[in-house]
Motif scaffolding. Structure first.
Motif: not given
Length: 161
Positions: A131-137, A140-143
């Motif tokens: 999973f990538l957050q905006d910005g491409g980083r 590691f989400p759980s939900t």
């Protein structure tokens, strides 16, 4: 239109309309066959009925049958709206965008229990994925949960006064 919007549109029923099963229930069919004129149907109406052509009488009977079937139709099932945070394993990993060897899923809200970010699933044809957050980083989400619908022009007008 995407699947989320399609699901929301399904629940909307215009005034004067009713959702009914594609296949009538047994009760609907029986009520239709057993439909009779309204008890208020006065003798003067019978004169008009008897002067109708055979097709007009059949249409009249069909409308009675239809009304009886609609009255017997069960209410449409309510699909629960997706609300709240769901386990990350249930998030969509379907590709909605390609860029070279990279494939991206739809934008969603992600949370690791400490923060909330907008992000999406990413896969590379070489096998890497995350999973990538905006910005491409990497994130590691759980939900996760779907993005909220954008405000309508009417909502914007109300907010702006």
């Amino acid at each position: 239109m995407n699947k989320d919007n399609d699901a929301k549109a399904v629940g909307a029923v215009a005034e004067g309309w009713k959702l009914v099963p594609v296949e009538p229930t047994e009760d609907m069919v029986i009520r239709g066959f057993e439909s009779r004129p309204d008890p208020v149907f006065q003798p003067e109406h019978w004169d008009a009925y008897e002067q109708m052509s055979g097709c007009q009488q059949s249409a009249f009977a069909a409308r009675l049958c239809y009304a009886a079937m609609l009255a017997a139709a069960p209410p449409a099932p309510v699909q629960p709206a997706v609300q709240g945070w769901m386990p990350i394993e249930t998030a969509s990993k379907d590709c909605v965008f390609r860029d070279g060897g990279h494939q991206y899923g739809p934008h969603i809200l992600l949370s690791d229990g400490w923060s909330v970010v907008r992000g999406r699933w990413w896969e590379h044809e070489g096998g890497a994925s995350n999973f990538l957050q905006d910005g491409g980083r990497a994130y590691f989400p759980s939900t996760w949960q779907p993005l909220p619908s954008p405000p309508t022009s009417k909502q914007k007008e109300q907010e702006n006064g």
